[in-house]
Scaffold this active site. Structure first.
Site, short mmCIF file in Angstrom:
data_model
loop_
_atom_site.label_atom_id
_atom_site.label_comp_id
_atom_site.label_asym_id
_atom_site.label_seq_id
_atom_site.Cartn_x
_atom_site.Cartn_y
_atom_site.Cartn_z
CG HIS A 1 -17.89 -14.43 1.40
ND1 HIS A 1 -18.10 -13.38 2.26
CD2 HIS A 1 -18.68 -15.44 1.85
CE1 HIS A 1 -18.96 -13.73 3.20
NE2 HIS A 1 -19.33 -14.98 2.97
CB CYS B 1 -22.45 -13.63 2.52
SG CYS B 1 -22.67 -15.23 3.35
CD GLU C 1 -15.93 -10.75 1.46
OE1 GLU C 1 -16.52 -11.09 2.51
OE2 GLU C 1 -16.42 -10.92 0.33
#
Length: 242
Positions: free
Chosen positions: A185, A98, A187
């Protein structure tokens, strides 16, 4: 052999989310703990001025997401740019997600800016443009959780496009065997994405908010991207799989 990864945190979680999710560094550690290549992690929050001592050595440096703009001139961002440029010039491997994806594109000759497409939220699907051998397991397309209003609008000259969509044409790229970046993302988990959507509901507007919430019914492939990242880092190391 265990990989050593330096996580450069570029943000802190909103106070109401800290108890459940702790930090971006912790979210990445949890993500990478589920993939098959052994790795250990040391987290430094560069927003707060924390960097590794010169005596520390790592197999790769990962730049996290942030609510900050990658093209801003805040002192901590300028310091991070200089640090990453030095790492790049030394030949170190760098991963970006990002904000990190956008910052590295800018740093290495590309362009990042506020996207005309507006906010991207929820679950998003990408076409795979290229599938090098380190992209194992192979997939026909890629789905990730996203939260961004900025985008890379031009890749660095020596970058290879890895994934794209109509909404986000430069969603993932690699530069030789040294840099690998994703706009999405890996994560994030669905509950965290929903919490962000709820916090930003008024700012996003009802239509984007509702579309984002509805999209969370779909699975995402953050674990796949985590394995790609570690295989990318492991390339060229004796005894490590590719």
């Amino acid at each position: 052999m265990t990989l050593r990864i330096c996580i450069l945190e570029t943000d802190v979680l909103r106070p109401e989310l800290v108890d459940q999710y702790q930090s971006y560094g912790k979210m990445f550690e949890q993500l990478f703990s589920r993939q098959p290549i052994a790795a250990e992690f040391v987290v430094y929050n560069v927003l707060e001025g924390s960097y590794p001592p010169d005596s520390e050595s790592f197999d790769a440096y990962l730049v996290t997401g942030s609510k900050a703009d990658s093209f801003a001139n805040d002192p901590w961002i300028e310091t991070l740019r200089a640090y990453l440029l030095e790492r790049y010039q030394r030949g170190d491997k760098i991963l970006g997600v990002c904000f990190g994806h956008q910052l590295l594109a800018l740093l290495l000759g590309g362009k990042a800016e506020r996207a005309a497409q507006g906010w991207g939220v929820g679950t998003h699907n990408y076409r795979i443009a290229e599938q090098p051998e380190w992209m194992t397991p192979a997939v026909d397309d890629l789905t990730l959780l996203i939260s961004h209003q900025d985008q890379v609008t031009a890749l660095p000259e020596n970058a290879r496009l890895i994934a794209s969509s109509d909404f986000c044409p430069h969603a993932a790229y690699a530069i030789e065997d040294q840099v690998l970046c994703f706009q999405g993302h890996p994560e994030f988990i669905h509950d965290y994405s929903r919490a962000l959507l709820d916090i930003r509901q008024q700012h996003l507007g009802e239509q984007i908010y509702q579309q984002g919430v509805a999209s969370l019914d779909r699975d995402h492939q953050g674990d796949v991207v985590a394995e790609w990242m570690m295989r990318f880092v492991a390339r060229g190391r004796t005894g490590e799989p590719v």
